[in-house]
Design a protein around this motif. Structure first.
Motif, PDB file in Angstrom:
ATOM      1  N   PRO A 123       0.946  -1.234   0.129  1.00 25.10           N
ATOM      2  CA  PRO A 123       0.120   0.094   0.031  1.00 25.10           C
ATOM      3  C   PRO A 123       0.849   1.171   0.014  1.00 25.10           C
ATOM      4  O   PRO A 123       2.162   1.184   0.437  1.00 25.10           O
ATOM      5  CB  PRO A 123      -0.853  -0.317   1.239  1.00 25.10           C
ATOM      6  CG  PRO A 123       0.446  -0.830   2.474  1.00 25.10           C
ATOM      7  CD  PRO A 123       1.023  -1.821   1.437  1.00 25.10           C
ATOM      8  N   LEU A 124       0.212   2.292  -0.407  1.00 25.96           N
ATOM      9  CA  LEU A 124       0.988   3.619  -0.203  1.00 25.96           C
ATOM     10  C   LEU A 124       0.417   4.211   1.049  1.00 25.96           C
ATOM     11  O   LEU A 124      -0.684   4.205   1.388  1.00 25.96           O
ATOM     12  CB  LEU A 124       0.539   4.545  -1.600  1.00 25.96           C
ATOM     13  CG  LEU A 124       1.190   4.099  -2.687  1.00 25.96           C
ATOM     14  CD1 LEU A 124       0.732   5.023  -3.960  1.00 25.96           C
ATOM     15  CD2 LEU A 124       2.711   4.245  -2.824  1.00 25.96           C
ATOM     16  N   GLU A 125       1.209   5.117   1.526  1.00 28.28           N
ATOM     17  CA  GLU A 125       0.993   5.877   2.780  1.00 28.28           C
ATOM     18  C   GLU A 125       0.093   6.857   2.275  1.00 28.28           C
ATOM     19  O   GLU A 125      -1.075   7.322   3.126  1.00 28.28           O
ATOM     20  CB  GLU A 125       2.349   6.428   3.233  1.00 28.28           C
ATOM     21  CG  GLU A 125       2.108   6.700   4.708  1.00 28.28           C
ATOM     22  CD  GLU A 125       3.423   7.492   5.260  1.00 28.28           C
ATOM     23  OE1 GLU A 125       4.124   6.738   5.968  1.00 28.28           O
ATOM     24  OE2 GLU A 125       3.919   8.614   4.751  1.00 28.28           O
ATOM     25  N   LEU A 169      -2.510   9.360  -4.237  1.00 26.39           N
ATOM     26  CA  LEU A 169      -2.714  10.449  -4.746  1.00 26.39           C
ATOM     27  C   LEU A 169      -4.656  10.411  -4.719  1.00 26.39           C
ATOM     28  O   LEU A 169      -5.157  11.490  -4.896  1.00 26.39           O
ATOM     29  CB  LEU A 169      -2.228  10.692  -6.147  1.00 26.39           C
ATOM     30  CG  LEU A 169      -1.007  11.286  -6.469  1.00 26.39           C
ATOM     31  CD1 LEU A 169      -0.431  11.108  -7.861  1.00 26.39           C
ATOM     32  CD2 LEU A 169      -1.096  12.745  -6.257  1.00 26.39           C
ATOM     33  N   ASP A 208       9.365  15.261   1.330  1.00 25.61           N
ATOM     34  CA  ASP A 208       7.884  15.564   1.729  1.00 25.61           C
ATOM     35  C   ASP A 208       7.240  14.488   1.258  1.00 25.61           C
ATOM     36  O   ASP A 208       7.309  14.042   0.127  1.00 25.61           O
ATOM     37  CB  ASP A 208       7.816  17.002   1.346  1.00 25.61           C
ATOM     38  CG  ASP A 208       6.533  17.423   2.279  1.00 25.61           C
ATOM     39  OD1 ASP A 208       6.903  18.346   3.129  1.00 25.61           O
ATOM     40  OD2 ASP A 208       5.510  16.996   2.023  1.00 25.61           O
ATOM     41  N   THR A 209       6.199  14.324   2.166  1.00 29.08           N
ATOM     42  CA  THR A 209       5.138  13.208   1.516  1.00 29.08           C
ATOM     43  C   THR A 209       4.364  13.707   0.301  1.00 29.08           C
ATOM     44  O   THR A 209       3.547  13.252   0.024  1.00 29.08           O
ATOM     45  CB  THR A 209       4.077  12.916   2.812  1.00 29.08           C
ATOM     46  OG1 THR A 209       3.786  14.257   3.611  1.00 29.08           O
ATOM     47  CG2 THR A 209       5.063  12.030   3.682  1.00 29.08           C
ATOM     48  N   PHE A 214       6.296   9.494  -2.739  1.00 30.83           N
ATOM     49  CA  PHE A 214       5.197   8.255  -2.298  1.00 30.83           C
ATOM     50  C   PHE A 214       5.960   7.505  -1.193  1.00 30.83           C
ATOM     51  O   PHE A 214       7.169   6.669  -1.578  1.00 30.83           O
ATOM     52  CB  PHE A 214       5.161   7.547  -3.550  1.00 30.83           C
ATOM     53  CG  PHE A 214       4.033   7.950  -4.494  1.00 30.83           C
ATOM     54  CD1 PHE A 214       2.694   8.299  -4.326  1.00 30.83           C
ATOM     55  CD2 PHE A 214       4.285   8.207  -5.641  1.00 30.83           C
ATOM     56  CE1 PHE A 214       1.768   8.743  -5.203  1.00 30.83           C
ATOM     57  CE2 PHE A 214       3.411   8.659  -6.814  1.00 30.83           C
ATOM     58  CZ  PHE A 214       2.292   9.052  -6.531  1.00 30.83           C
ATOM     59  N   TYR A 215       5.560   7.396  -0.145  1.00 32.01           N
ATOM     60  CA  TYR A 215       6.005   6.536   0.963  1.00 32.01           C
ATOM     61  C   TYR A 215       5.059   5.129   0.902  1.00 32.01           C
ATOM     62  O   TYR A 215       3.893   5.486   0.670  1.00 32.01           O
ATOM     63  CB  TYR A 215       6.161   7.304   2.044  1.00 32.01           C
ATOM     64  CG  TYR A 215       7.410   8.157   2.323  1.00 32.01           C
ATOM     65  CD1 TYR A 215       8.391   7.686   2.876  1.00 32.01           C
ATOM     66  CD2 TYR A 215       7.538   9.553   1.875  1.00 32.01           C
ATOM     67  CE1 TYR A 215       9.749   8.498   2.833  1.00 32.01           C
ATOM     68  CE2 TYR A 215       8.487  10.284   1.935  1.00 32.01           C
ATOM     69  CZ  TYR A 215       9.602   9.820   2.642  1.00 32.01           C
ATOM     70  OH  TYR A 215      10.790  10.599   2.532  1.00 32.01           O
ATOM     71  N   LEU A 216       5.757   4.328   1.288  1.00 37.74           N
ATOM     72  CA  LEU A 216       4.918   3.199   1.392  1.00 37.74           C
ATOM     73  C   LEU A 216       4.228   3.006   2.633  1.00 37.74           C
ATOM     74  O   LEU A 216       4.943   3.407   3.608  1.00 37.74           O
ATOM     75  CB  LEU A 216       5.590   1.685   1.194  1.00 37.74           C
ATOM     76  CG  LEU A 216       6.364   1.731  -0.355  1.00 37.74           C
ATOM     77  CD1 LEU A 216       7.195   0.577  -0.618  1.00 37.74           C
ATOM     78  CD2 LEU A 216       5.569   1.984  -1.498  1.00 37.74           C
ATOM     79  N   GLY A 217       2.839   2.288   2.801  1.00 32.15           N
ATOM     80  CA  GLY A 217       2.462   2.068   3.976  1.00 32.15           C
ATOM     81  C   GLY A 217       2.902   0.630   4.648  1.00 32.15           C
ATOM     82  O   GLY A 217       2.086  -0.002   5.248  1.00 32.15           O
ATOM     83  N   GLN A 222       9.343   2.209   3.274  1.00 29.65           N
ATOM     84  CA  GLN A 222      10.147   2.717   2.248  1.00 29.65           C
ATOM     85  C   GLN A 222       9.534   3.569   1.428  1.00 29.65           C
ATOM     86  O   GLN A 222       8.314   3.927   1.696  1.00 29.65           O
ATOM     87  CB  GLN A 222      10.373   1.171   1.543  1.00 29.65           C
ATOM     88  CG  GLN A 222      11.370   0.483   2.397  1.00 29.65           C
ATOM     89  CD  GLN A 222      10.568  -0.764   3.117  1.00 29.65           C
ATOM     90  OE1 GLN A 222       9.185  -0.451   3.410  1.00 29.65           O
ATOM     91  NE2 GLN A 222      10.999  -1.810   3.581  1.00 29.65           N
ATOM     92  N   LEU A 268       9.005   5.010  -3.140  1.00 35.68           N
ATOM     93  CA  LEU A 268       9.446   4.733  -4.372  1.00 35.68           C
ATOM     94  C   LEU A 268      10.100   5.729  -4.848  1.00 35.68           C
ATOM     95  O   LEU A 268      10.147   7.035  -4.786  1.00 35.68           O
ATOM     96  CB  LEU A 268       8.069   4.848  -5.073  1.00 35.68           C
ATOM     97  CG  LEU A 268       7.217   4.036  -5.003  1.00 35.68           C
ATOM     98  CD1 LEU A 268       5.683   4.090  -5.651  1.00 35.68           C
ATOM     99  CD2 LEU A 268       7.395   2.589  -5.506  1.00 35.68           C
ATOM    100  N   TYR A 287       9.439   7.877  -9.502  1.00 32.22           N
ATOM    101  CA  TYR A 287       8.107   8.319  -9.303  1.00 32.22           C
ATOM    102  C   TYR A 287       7.915   9.656  -8.220  1.00 32.22           C
ATOM    103  O   TYR A 287       8.915  10.076  -7.623  1.00 32.22           O
ATOM    104  CB  TYR A 287       7.532   7.152  -8.164  1.00 32.22           C
ATOM    105  CG  TYR A 287       7.566   5.854  -8.770  1.00 32.22           C
ATOM    106  CD1 TYR A 287       6.481   5.291  -9.463  1.00 32.22           C
ATOM    107  CD2 TYR A 287       8.650   4.914  -8.879  1.00 32.22           C
ATOM    108  CE1 TYR A 287       6.497   4.169 -10.304  1.00 32.22           C
ATOM    109  CE2 TYR A 287       8.701   3.802  -9.341  1.00 32.22           C
ATOM    110  CZ  TYR A 287       7.683   3.398  -9.793  1.00 32.22           C
ATOM    111  OH  TYR A 287       7.705   2.232 -10.727  1.00 32.22           O
ATOM    112  N   ARG A 342       4.962  12.346  -6.551  1.00 34.92           N
ATOM    113  CA  ARG A 342       3.556  12.533  -6.276  1.00 34.92           C
ATOM    114  C   ARG A 342       2.923  13.678  -6.883  1.00 34.92           C
ATOM    115  O   ARG A 342       2.442  14.593  -6.335  1.00 34.92           O
ATOM    116  CB  ARG A 342       3.456  12.628  -4.709  1.00 34.92           C
ATOM    117  CG  ARG A 342       2.315  12.049  -4.101  1.00 34.92           C
ATOM    118  CD  ARG A 342       2.558  11.938  -2.564  1.00 34.92           C
ATOM    119  NE  ARG A 342       1.112  11.684  -2.460  1.00 34.92           N
ATOM    120  CZ  ARG A 342       0.171  12.741  -2.107  1.00 34.92           C
ATOM    121  NH1 ARG A 342       0.540  13.787  -2.465  1.00 34.92           N
ATOM    122  NH2 ARG A 342      -1.179  12.242  -1.720  1.00 34.92           N
ATOM    123  N   PRO A 387       2.593  10.191 -12.484  1.00 41.97           N
ATOM    124  CA  PRO A 387       3.008   9.787 -11.171  1.00 41.97           C
ATOM    125  C   PRO A 387       4.489   9.110 -11.593  1.00 41.97           C
ATOM    126  O   PRO A 387       5.379   8.829 -10.686  1.00 41.97           O
ATOM    127  CB  PRO A 387       2.174   9.345 -10.510  1.00 41.97           C
ATOM    128  CG  PRO A 387       1.062   9.244 -11.223  1.00 41.97           C
ATOM    129  CD  PRO A 387       1.179  10.017 -12.427  1.00 41.97           C
TER     130      PRO A 387
END
Lengths: 804, 335
Positions: free
Chosen positions: A544-546, A549, B154-155, B159-162, B167, B169, B197, B199, B208
């Motif tokens: 998943p993405l945090e 978009l 910055d977020t 793209f930060y991963l959940g 981690q 991209l 990538y 955002r 993206p």
């Protein structure tokens, strides 16, 4: 950041044209995004006075006027009616162009006859001049307009200037000022930098007795200086100040506020002016300025009348009873300079870039001040900027400057010291720049030489150059001033590179070549897809993405197939129903909670087997079209011994799914998409998909090829047609044939499968061709018959085949 | 009989006439039977030879056989002509009708541009390198000297991963520089194409996902001049010999000095611009060398990178980046 040519020239002489200056700035690292000429409009337009106005003898709607253009009288025929003798109006003289704006196609005003009467020029409306939208009659000027004065001068727009819009890189906060940019020009050309004089006359009473400053946390605010000017007259700014600011897009407010903005643009140091009387004081006691962190849940109304809840870490400027400014970002409504302000407290401070950036972002409040502080303003210039502003306030708004300055600067920074080895510069750029030239360039940039020798120099870095941190930064300065364009290019040379991926890159190129040769088009799909996309396997480990978009792009693709299906659908919706496509790309999954990457190949096919032809043959693709391409691909890249089977449990995406692999290792899967799901996506003909794990596959390929001599002796072919049960697969037949171990058997191939008329239910008729050959000699008929009988008997025995 | 033999010339003449009169293979066969068949006229003469006086037989036989051989040749010649005649199609082909085609595959335009760039670099001795698309802060930012509070981290932009280790991209292919330098001793000479990538919501100039390529060269005595020389080589190969390049100072955290590259060509002038920004480059920052364990006093190097989509858009005159990722066959078939 915008600056103007004329403003810049106040600090440094420059001989070239504005365009040449722009080129210099670009080559110094200050990229000119646009260069715009301003002013200089209304050429050939003067202020004229109407002396007489009489009707035209031959035209009811025209009048014949005599006007004074400042040099003499001239006769003008005019169609307007809104004027009388004595009015002052703009007049275009013959030879000038109308309109004067750049956008429209101009026409030249000439002396000519209008209904038989000569007209020597034209009186204009605001619209005709492009000066206003008013098209009703002539533009009537004020009675104080000077007859004969150029119209541009009348408007205060006679000065020609050029506005540069510059891209300032974040490492050079000193370029956020006119002086900073002038310094670069000075360093480049050697023409000296001229700083303005700051004459001030101070009153006898000291500022210290009237203002005190207390910094609670020097990490948030490293310096705070205050001056006090009493008895000022707040009013409009003079034309030069107004136009300086307006040309670079800053609205004029009043003289005091305009001066703080002007000095900020000039020096890069944001200033703020408070109305001293709005600060809390008891009696004649000094006002106390407190610089402190915002309190929890503290709220504050900035001078744009917006109320903010302040985040932790925000810097507040406060007096004894209340907050009065959001430090470094915007002043407070409660202490704003207004028309009635008479005593001005002038702040010139230095705030922590991190704090300003965080606060400005959290509040979504960005100002010219916050922009400069978050990139790090020059702590060294704070006091001088305050003095410069005080001097301008005394000149333009009057008042008395209280004696001295309160300058809280708890931990003055020592200048950084850096050493440059001149040979190191030459080593890095590849040419020789003599040491004394390098030293001279750095000194022109106001680096102070501390120690010098033939081979190196030690320099003190001025406070405004926060970007100069180590030797290589000084090398860059030398490169900039020397001119990157003067460093000659050297032809490519040097080592042969290696990397483990290099071979993989070629493997992927080969796969692309094979597949495009088989009629497939390469696509590139999105990495980010929706977790609702078709074909995402149930229970897949999805990354998943945090902060996605959108819900269309909220996961990293676990498979290439959803993207390929999207491409089929996109094309079908646009009338392209025959698509054969592939993608090579990365897919993502989770292993023990950690994301993992896997390189894959995906294939999608739907529609007709071949492009349309006028004989009307149009067969839909079937599963074996896909499988054939997979076989050819695998053979082409050198993977042998692949086994094919039906998947034990097809995924929901497929109506039928097969797998293939080597031994127990599954390398890929393929199958037909469930027609019910396909038709929901407007895919009317059967859709076939395949996906292969390239990381596994490429490990198992071999590029070894060895030549086998061509056969010298003829082959003998025997065909067998037989009835077998539906359950007997091609693989079963081949295995059985192998078990027979027949002599001379070179190959077996299937050439017919038939069900229907004459074939009992549950059975199928299959036909195989057997080819026998010996490498050494021509076979005899009875040898072949003996071998072939062995095969046929084995088939009858093991597969219950009924030979036809 | 003598008369018959004497009539041989006339018989031959009649046969020749019959042969040329035959207009089909069937008619010709009838002629063949009439003269050479078992009951044919020439065959008949041969059969009657025995009736001649003994001394006349050899000469008569020779004469008859000569005629027979000639007739046979003439029959065969006529047969060849008639066979060719007979093989002509009844309805001639329409050569203007469309042919039967096979489906043609294609390679994605972004791949084609990437391959062109890779080819130029390889001619100079570069190896192709790659690295993971999922990265960590260290390889993507810290090791590249990007300050902790840099806006790129910055977020909003990355793209930060959940995932539990959060981690990200990768935002540029430069992370592969770090991995390659940590994995191998200098000298290093790699070219890195790959997906990156940011955002950004998709619009005509943003997606993206997009592709970058970058080159890295580390060796003893690598200079700014080397950087310029290689950049000029690669872009001349890519954009044509007539391309002009301009280097101007810029700022990137992982190079010092940093430069931006503009190019000028008939293409840019068609777009109404003298200079068009195309790439960033610079000498590898000594801090980056220190981070990967190279001694900046011994090694120097350069890196340069640019976007593949931008090059492809300029080269083909494509005005919307989304076309690359929609994969419309009518688009793909043009390359």
């Amino acid at each position: 950041m915008k600056i103007t040519y004329n403003w810049l020239k106040q600090y440094v002489d420059f001989d070239g044209s504005p365009e040449e200056l722009g080129d210099h700035l670009t080559m110094l690292g200050l990229e000119v995004e646009s260069l715009e000429r301003m002013g200089g409009a209304y050429e050939g337009v003067v202020v004229a006075e109407v002396l007489t106005r009489d009707p035209h003898p031959d035209a009811d709607r025209l009048s014949v006027c005599r006007v004074n253009d400042g040099e003499g009288e001239r006769q003008i025929v005019c169609g307007a009616t809104n004027f009388k003798a004595g009015d002052k109006v703009p007049l275009i003289l013959p030879g000038a162009q109308l309109p004067t704006s750049d956008s429209a196609k101009p026409f030249v005003i000439k002396v000519g006859k209008i209904r038989g009467i000569e007209s020597h020029g034209m009186m204009c409306s605001g619209k005709e001049l492009g000066a206003s939208d008013d098209a009703d009659g002539l533009m009537i000027l004020g009675a104080d307009a000077t007859v004969g004065q150029p119209f541009a001068a009348h408007l205060g727009m006679d000065e020609i200037d050029y506005v540069y819009d510059l891209e300032i890189t974040p490492n050079r906060p000193d370029w956020n000022s006119v002086i900073g940019i002038a310094r670069e020009i000075s360093a480049l050309t050697g023409s000296p930098l001229r700083l303005p004089e700051t004459p001030i006359k101070e009153a006898s009473e000291s500022v210290a007795s009237q203002v005190q400053v207390r910094i609670e946390d020097p990490d948030l605010c490293g310096r705070y200086s205050a001056r006090l000017i009493r008895g000022v007259t707040v009013g409009p700014s003079p034309a030069w100040l107004k136009s300086s600011l307006e040309k670079i897009g800053i609205r004029s407010i009043n003289n005091v506020v305009d001066i703080t903005n002007y000095v900020m643009m000039e020096t890069g140091q944001p200033l703020h002016a408070f109305d001293y009387h709005l600060l809390a004081r008891s009696g004649d006691e000094a006002a106390t300025i407190i610089v402190r962190p915002a309190r929890e849940k503290e709220t504050f109304v900035t001078l744009d009348e917006a109320e903010h809840e302040l985040p932790a870490g925000a810097v507040m400027i406060a007096d004894d009873s209340k907050a009065i400014a959001l430090g470094g970002i915007m002043g407070g409504l409660n202490s704003e300079i207004g028309d009635t302000t008479s005593d001005v407290l002038l702040e010139s401070a230095h705030f922590s870039p991190q704090s300003i950036r965080a606060t400005s972002k959290k509040l979504d409040l960005r100002t010219d001040a916050s922009y400069r502080f978050e990139r790090c303003a020059d702590i060294g210039i704070a006091e001088w900027a305050s003095k410069r502003a005080a001097s301008l306030i005394l000149e333009l708004a009057g008042g008395e400057l209280q004696q001295g300055v309160v300058d809280e600067y708890p931990n003055p920074e020592e200048p950084r010291e850096l050493t440059l080895r001149y040979a190191k510069t030459n080593e890095l750029i590849g040419i020789e720049i003599p040491g004394n030239e390098q030293r001279g360039m750095l000194e022109r940039l106001e680096l102070r030489l501390l120690d010098s020798s033939e081979s190196e120099g030690r320099f003190a870095v001025p406070s405004f150059r926060v970007d100069l941190k180590r030797e290589v930064d000084l090398i860059e300065e030398v490169v900039r001033l020397y001119g990157i364009d003067k460093i000659p290019s050297t032809p490519p040379r040097g080592a042969i590179g290696t990397h483990e991926y290099d071979a993989v890159h070629d493997d992927l190129a080969m796969i692309r070549r094979l597949l495009s040769g088989m009629g497939l088009a390469e696509i590139q799909g999105q990495t980010l897809i929706s977790d609702k996309a078709v074909g995402i396997p149930d229970g897949a480990d999805i990354v998943p993405l945090e902060h996605p978009l959108s819900s269309d792009m909220n996961i990293l693709r676990p498979s290439l197939l959803p993207g390929l299906v999207t491409v089929l659908q996109h094309n079908a919706n646009r009338g392209t129903h025959d698509v054969a496509a592939f993608e090579i790309g990365t897919v993502f999954g989770l292993k023990d909670g950690q994301p993992v990457e896997n390189r894959r190949l995906g294939i999608a096919m739907t529609g007709s087997r071949a492009p349309g032809f006028w004989r009307g043959e149009d067969e839909a693709l079937d599963l074996y079209d896909l499988k054939g391409r997979l076989e050819q691909l695998l053979e082409g890249i050198g993977v042998r011994g692949i086994q094919w089977r039906a998947a034990a449990e097809p995924e929901a995406l497929f109506v039928e799914e097969g797998q293939f692999g080597l031994g127990k290792q599954v390398i890929g899967r393929f199958g037909q998409v469930q027609p019910v799901s396909a038709s929901k996506l407007d895919l009317k003909r059967p859709v076939f998909l395949a996906e292969l794990d390239l990381d596994l596959l490429l490990k198992r390929r071999t590029s070894a090829r060895s030549f086998k001599a061509l056969p010298q002796f003829p082959a003998i072919r025997r065909d067998v047609a037989m009835l077998v049960d539906e359950s007997v697969s091609y693989d079963d037949v081949i295995r059985t044939v192998k078990k027979a171990k027949a002599n001379f058997l070179q190959s077996v191939s299937i050439f017919d499968v038939f069900r229907g008329k004459g074939i009992p239910e549950g059975k199928k008729s299959v036909a195989y061709a057997f080819v026998y050959r010996d490498r050494e000699r021509t076979l005899k008929d009875d040898e072949v018959t003996a071998a072939h009988t062995k095969v046929v008997e084995r088939l009858k025995q093991d597969t219950a085949a009924e030979i036809r | 009989m003598a008369d018959t033999v004497n009539d041989l010339e006339a018989l031959h003449g009649a046969a020749v006439e019959a042969i040329s009169a035959a207009s089909t293979l069937e008619q010709l066969q009838e002629v063949r039977v009439a003269y050479l068949g078992a009951k044919g006229k020439i065959t008949g003469l041969l059969k009657q030879l025995g009736k001649l006086p003994k001394e006349e037989r050899p000469e008569a036989g020779q004469r008859i056989n000569k005629v027979k051989a000639a007739v046979e040749i003439q029959l065969n010649e006529r047969r060849d002509v008639l066979e060719i005649e007979a093989s002509k199609p009844k309805n001639p082909s329409d050569f203007s009708l469309p042919g039967r085609r096979l489906a043609t595959g294609s390679v994605h335009p972004l791949t084609q541009v990437t391959e062109d760039i890779v080819r130029s670099f390889r001619r100079l001795g570069f190896a192709v390198a790659a690295g993971p698309e999922i990265e960590d802060d260290y390889h993507c930012f810290d090791a590249l000297n990007t300050p902790a509070d840099h806006p790129a981290r910055d977020t909003q932009d990355t793209f930060y991963l959940g995932t539990k280790d959060r981690q990200l991209l990768r935002t540029h292919t430069s992370s592969v520089q770090i991995r390659a330098m940590k994995d191998q001793e200098p000298p290093v000479r790699i070219v890195v194409p790959g997906r990156v990538y940011r955002r950004d919501s998709a619009d005509a100039t943003h997606n993206p996902t997009f592709n970058q390529i970058e080159g890295l060269y580390v060796d003893r005595g690598v200079t700014v001049g080397d950087l310029k020389g290689t950049v000029e080589f690669v872009f001349r190969e890519l954009l044509g010999k007539e391309v002009k390049l301009r280097f101007r100072p810029h700022y990137f955290s992982y190079t010092e000095p940093s430069l931006e590259i503009d190019f000028s060509s008939p293409l840019t002038r068609k777009m109404g611009k003298e200079w068009l920004e195309i790439a960033g480059c610079g000498m590898v920052h000594p801090k980056v060398f220190e981070n990967v364990g190279y001694d900046p006093e011994v090694w120097s190097g350069w890196a340069f990178g640019f976007g593949i989509e931008r090059i492809a858009m300029i080269r083909y005159g494509i005005n919307d980046i989304r076309l690359f990722y929609e994969n419309d066959m009518r688009f793909l078939n043009q390359f």
